[in-house]
Design a protein around this motif. Sequence first.
Motif, mmCIF file in Angstrom:
data_model
loop_
_atom_site.group_PDB
_atom_site.id
_atom_site.type_symbol
_atom_site.label_atom_id
_atom_site.label_comp_id
_atom_site.label_asym_id
_atom_site.label_seq_id
_atom_site.Cartn_x
_atom_site.Cartn_y
_atom_site.Cartn_z
ATOM 1 N N PRO A 192 -41.579 -1.097 48.678
ATOM 2 C CA PRO A 192 -42.635 -1.552 47.803
ATOM 3 C C PRO A 192 -43.788 -2.171 48.674
ATOM 4 C CG PRO A 192 -40.812 -0.572 46.674
ATOM 5 C CD PRO A 192 -40.534 -1.197 47.652
ATOM 6 N N GLY A 193 -44.970 -1.688 49.254
ATOM 7 C CA GLY A 193 -45.497 -2.834 49.623
ATOM 8 C C GLY A 193 -45.620 -3.460 50.453
ATOM 9 N N ALA A 194 -44.401 -3.341 51.649
ATOM 10 C CA ALA A 194 -44.363 -4.235 52.514
ATOM 11 C C ALA A 194 -44.778 -2.933 53.908
ATOM 12 C CB ALA A 194 -43.126 -4.228 52.664
ATOM 13 N N GLU A 195 -45.054 -2.333 54.486
ATOM 14 C CA GLU A 195 -46.533 -1.677 55.200
ATOM 15 C C GLU A 195 -47.803 -2.334 54.902
ATOM 16 O OE1 GLU A 195 -46.141 1.932 58.083
ATOM 17 O OE2 GLU A 195 -44.610 2.130 56.143
ATOM 18 N N ARG A 196 -48.109 -2.408 53.437
ATOM 19 C CA ARG A 196 -49.288 -1.468 53.698
ATOM 20 C C ARG A 196 -50.124 -3.468 53.454
ATOM 21 N NH1 ARG A 196 -52.475 0.252 48.201
ATOM 22 N NH2 ARG A 196 -54.771 -0.425 48.001
ATOM 23 N N TYR A 197 -48.956 -4.371 52.378
ATOM 24 C CA TYR A 197 -49.662 -5.823 52.480
ATOM 25 C C TYR A 197 -49.357 -6.952 53.511
ATOM 26 C CZ TYR A 197 -51.526 -3.522 47.962
ATOM 27 O OH TYR A 197 -52.452 -3.304 47.456
ATOM 28 N N ALA A 198 -47.724 -6.393 53.739
ATOM 29 C CA ALA A 198 -47.416 -7.482 54.969
ATOM 30 C C ALA A 198 -47.680 -7.295 56.864
ATOM 31 C CB ALA A 198 -45.567 -7.742 54.798
ATOM 32 N N LEU A 199 -47.934 -8.827 56.705
ATOM 33 C CA LEU A 199 -48.628 -8.179 58.596
ATOM 34 C C LEU A 199 -46.825 -8.075 59.131
ATOM 35 C CD1 LEU A 199 -51.212 -11.083 59.037
ATOM 36 C CD2 LEU A 199 -51.912 -8.396 58.831
ATOM 37 N N PRO A 200 -47.280 -7.125 60.456
ATOM 38 C CA PRO A 200 -45.769 -7.349 61.588
ATOM 39 C C PRO A 200 -46.617 -8.336 62.352
ATOM 40 C CG PRO A 200 -47.507 -5.011 61.725
ATOM 41 C CD PRO A 200 -48.350 -6.354 60.191
#
Length: 451
Positions: free
Chosen positions: A142-150
């Motif tokens: 949860p939230g990784a794709e929205r808030y973490a930068l790849p």
Amino acid sequence: MSTTTPPTHPQRAGLHRILIVGGGAGGLELATRLANTVGRRGLSEVTLVDRYPTHFWKPLLHEAASGHRDPASHHIEYAALARRHGFHFVQGELEALDRSECLATVGPILDLNGNDVLPRRLLRYDSLVLAVGSVTNFFNVPGAERYALPLENVKHAEEFRQKLLTACIRANHLREAGAALPEPTVNINVIGAGATGVELSAALRNAINLLSTYRLNSLEPERDVRVRLIEGGPRILPALDQRVSAQTHARLAGLHVDVLTATPVSEVRADSIVTVTGTELASDITVWAAGVAGPPLLKALDGVELNRQGQVLVDKTLQTLSDPRIFAFGDCAACPSSIVGVFLPPRAQVAHQQAVYLSQSFLRRLTGKRVDRFTFRDAGTVVSLGRAGALYQGDFGLGLRSLIVGGRAASGLYAFVYRRHLFALAGLTRMAIETVSQWLRARIRPSIKLH
């Protein structure tokens, strides 16, 4: 609304049309090698498709993200390389395949207002090679794709670098103004302690020290900036020997990187991350480097079989299981290893060896000779820690312990890998000129990008 144009690039009679989709390290090397072999011998016409106009070597993205390497000085223009070696370049992204008609649909290129620069196009092929790389696997956290930068491309690297620079400038200003600030002021969390996460963490520590030296004189790197490397497993660099893991862990600690192992992340928020134990860790910048998967476009290709990670299933000749006219290699392909049920890892040397193999196998196919199976020969792995040196692990299949090398030898091996890539694309003379040019730029410019 984009229209579709007829197939492009009029063909010379009797030529076998090889269409390569993806201009990463493997795809661009394959296009270059094929153009220099089957292309020059008049056996085939080679076309490379990529959504970007330029190539940047992906293993260097952590250096671009930390500001140690300016991508503008290391880009390779696809069109220029195509002109030099004699293959075609088509800019755009693969959208669909008509396998019965051997037609690939390449999407349009749009300007900033959404208008067509290049329309949707149809390209014919006799052999299609998929080399589209990989994307970040967020594992549905949860939230990784929205808030973490790849960290997949130059755009991502530049976005991270700007966030890092902005956060450090703000902290430096507040220190100069005498504001009461928490310690640390800036929290950077790198999730995933494979090679990318480890190299980025080390590069960040050096970058922050240089920013303090050159520009941000009130910033005390160890006090004001915390760099965490977070790994869900029991140790960092889990794919490598435990000795490499332990030595790297110690060197990162010496660089003041906080290494947290056995710490799976359960949620990523705008200003923090949450571990499975419920611990909340402050985060001004979060980077996700915890795994890869096949690009979503592969799911839209009718009849191309994928594994659970969205990678194309191929056999030992790198042909897809459903269509012998379609090949796949590099990060986007699930290629069987020598161990039953295990696929080759997504590494640059795998893609390089597969590109060499495919260039040779196409020549053999087109001249009526037998094609052997692909065999991967592990040349070892080198992990760079910037000024803290590098570590090399070599496994030579002799039933012995892995060879571990550090110091200048390992750092030299790390530099050699990139030079080999340049040599494969540009040849010895141009590679040597580029090497000297980069060395000179490093002597007259700051060792980090400051703006």
